[in-house]
Motif scaffolding. Structure first.
Motif, PDB file in Angstrom:
ATOM      1  N   TRP A 123       0.881  -1.207   0.200  1.00  0.00           N
ATOM      2  CA  TRP A 123      -0.171  -0.134   0.282  1.00  0.00           C
ATOM      3  C   TRP A 123       0.925   1.222   0.100  1.00  0.00           C
ATOM      4  O   TRP A 123       0.796   2.128  -0.222  1.00  0.00           O
ATOM      5  CB  TRP A 123      -0.911   0.168   1.350  1.00  0.00           C
ATOM      6  CG  TRP A 123      -1.853   1.112   1.826  1.00  0.00           C
ATOM      7  CD1 TRP A 123      -3.333   1.458   0.874  1.00  0.00           C
ATOM      8  CD2 TRP A 123      -1.451   2.304   1.602  1.00  0.00           C
ATOM      9  NE1 TRP A 123      -4.049   2.385   1.077  1.00  0.00           N
ATOM     10  CE2 TRP A 123      -2.969   3.334   1.807  1.00  0.00           C
ATOM     11  CE3 TRP A 123      -0.852   3.027   2.383  1.00  0.00           C
ATOM     12  CZ2 TRP A 123      -2.948   4.652   1.604  1.00  0.00           C
ATOM     13  CZ3 TRP A 123      -0.881   4.511   2.718  1.00  0.00           C
ATOM     14  CH2 TRP A 123      -2.614   5.321   2.057  1.00  0.00           C
ATOM     15  N   ARG A 124       1.862   1.265   1.130  1.00  0.00           N
ATOM     16  CA  ARG A 124       3.219   2.367   0.779  1.00  0.00           C
ATOM     17  C   ARG A 124       3.511   3.112  -0.105  1.00  0.00           C
ATOM     18  O   ARG A 124       3.716   3.459  -1.134  1.00  0.00           O
ATOM     19  CB  ARG A 124       3.591   2.255   2.396  1.00  0.00           C
ATOM     20  CG  ARG A 124       4.543   2.971   2.183  1.00  0.00           C
ATOM     21  CD  ARG A 124       4.057   4.601   2.820  1.00  0.00           C
ATOM     22  NE  ARG A 124       5.220   5.544   3.046  1.00  0.00           N
ATOM     23  CZ  ARG A 124       4.629   6.856   3.379  1.00  0.00           C
ATOM     24  NH1 ARG A 124       3.738   6.891   2.729  1.00  0.00           N
ATOM     25  NH2 ARG A 124       5.493   7.605   3.678  1.00  0.00           N
ATOM     26  N   ARG A 172       1.344   4.205  -3.509  1.00  0.00           N
ATOM     27  CA  ARG A 172       1.265   5.242  -2.668  1.00  0.00           C
ATOM     28  C   ARG A 172       2.460   6.380  -2.409  1.00  0.00           C
ATOM     29  O   ARG A 172       2.600   7.469  -2.121  1.00  0.00           O
ATOM     30  CB  ARG A 172       0.008   5.764  -1.913  1.00  0.00           C
ATOM     31  CG  ARG A 172      -1.022   4.545  -2.357  1.00  0.00           C
ATOM     32  CD  ARG A 172      -1.459   4.277  -1.421  1.00  0.00           C
ATOM     33  NE  ARG A 172      -3.731   3.596  -1.869  1.00  0.00           N
ATOM     34  CZ  ARG A 172      -3.345   3.253  -2.999  1.00  0.00           C
ATOM     35  NH1 ARG A 172      -2.139   1.912  -2.907  1.00  0.00           N
ATOM     36  NH2 ARG A 172      -4.657   2.217  -2.708  1.00  0.00           N
ATOM     37  N   ASP A 213       0.165  12.225  -8.116  1.00  0.00           N
ATOM     38  CA  ASP A 213      -0.645  12.756  -7.214  1.00  0.00           C
ATOM     39  C   ASP A 213      -0.908  11.055  -7.175  1.00  0.00           C
ATOM     40  O   ASP A 213      -2.451  10.300  -6.972  1.00  0.00           O
ATOM     41  CB  ASP A 213      -2.152  13.079  -7.960  1.00  0.00           C
ATOM     42  CG  ASP A 213      -1.954  14.230  -7.893  1.00  0.00           C
ATOM     43  OD1 ASP A 213      -1.830  14.955  -7.458  1.00  0.00           O
ATOM     44  OD2 ASP A 213      -2.164  14.385  -8.975  1.00  0.00           O
ATOM     45  N   CYS A 225      -2.721   9.052  -4.605  1.00  0.00           N
ATOM     46  CA  CYS A 225      -4.395   8.556  -4.191  1.00  0.00           C
ATOM     47  C   CYS A 225      -5.115   8.807  -4.855  1.00  0.00           C
ATOM     48  O   CYS A 225      -6.473   8.652  -4.825  1.00  0.00           O
ATOM     49  CB  CYS A 225      -4.198   8.998  -2.462  1.00  0.00           C
ATOM     50  SG  CYS A 225      -2.872   8.513  -1.638  1.00  0.00           S
ATOM     51  N   GLU A 226      -5.054   9.821  -6.102  1.00  0.00           N
ATOM     52  CA  GLU A 226      -6.122   9.541  -7.338  1.00  0.00           C
ATOM     53  C   GLU A 226      -5.872   8.701  -8.253  1.00  0.00           C
ATOM     54  O   GLU A 226      -5.204   8.282  -8.339  1.00  0.00           O
ATOM     55  CB  GLU A 226      -5.570  11.517  -7.703  1.00  0.00           C
ATOM     56  CG  GLU A 226      -5.628  12.563  -6.753  1.00  0.00           C
ATOM     57  CD  GLU A 226      -6.197  12.516  -6.388  1.00  0.00           C
ATOM     58  OE1 GLU A 226      -7.812  12.802  -7.497  1.00  0.00           O
ATOM     59  OE2 GLU A 226      -6.770  13.121  -4.402  1.00  0.00           O
ATOM     60  N   ARG A 243       1.805  -1.883  -9.392  1.00  0.00           N
ATOM     61  CA  ARG A 243       1.272  -2.005  -9.683  1.00  0.00           C
ATOM     62  C   ARG A 243       0.646  -2.741  -9.653  1.00  0.00           C
ATOM     63  O   ARG A 243      -0.521  -3.038 -10.239  1.00  0.00           O
ATOM     64  CB  ARG A 243       0.775  -0.399  -9.327  1.00  0.00           C
ATOM     65  CG  ARG A 243       0.592   0.737  -9.109  1.00  0.00           C
ATOM     66  CD  ARG A 243      -0.375   1.887  -9.169  1.00  0.00           C
ATOM     67  NE  ARG A 243       0.118   3.531  -8.712  1.00  0.00           N
ATOM     68  CZ  ARG A 243      -1.199   3.626  -8.026  1.00  0.00           C
ATOM     69  NH1 ARG A 243      -2.149   3.431  -7.809  1.00  0.00           N
ATOM     70  NH2 ARG A 243      -0.691   5.635  -7.126  1.00  0.00           N
TER      71      ARG A 243
END
Length: 122
Positions: A22-23, A26, A33, A35-36, A59
């Motif tokens: 997750w880190r 992001r 951006d 988290c967009e 990802r």
């Protein structure tokens, strides 16, 4: 399997290393951006991304290998467990449509009927 160094930290043999995906996904140093929701970012800088994991992108889905195996098992179970028929008992139209992928020119409509006793499917 053997001693190694990860980001400057010594990791001894036998250590189970848990990565905070997750880190990583992001990280603003990697993604603008982060988290967009911007799927268009993969149409430019990451357009050659390989979903099977050969690029090992940041990802990438961690379950892609498992999903590819489960997909084959699921398809085999469907083919083994059910009889497939078309509504008019005609052959399935396998003609291809136009596009980047091999898409069917007409939708597939089939009738499924269980091959075995319903008590065996529970």
């Amino acid at each position: 399997m053997e001693d190694c160094t990860v980001s400057g930290y010594h990791v001894p043999t036998g250590t189970q290393l848990l990565v905070n995906l997750w880190r990583i996904q992001r990280d603003p140093a990697v993604w603008s951006d982060p988290c967009e929701f911007k799927p268009e970012r993969f149409l430019t800088t990451h357009k050659d991304f390989d979903a099977r994991g050969n690029n090992s992108g940041r990802r990438m889905c961690p379950g892609v290998s498992f999903a590819l195996q489960v997909l084959q098992l699921t398809l085999a179970s469907l083919i083994h467990g059910f009889d497939f028929e078309t509504q008019s008992n005609e052959a399935v139209d396998t003609s291809e449509g136009i596009g980047l992928n091999y898409v069917k020119a007409s939708s597939l409509e089939v009738l499924l009927s269980p091959r075995l006793s319903p008590s065996l499917y529970a």
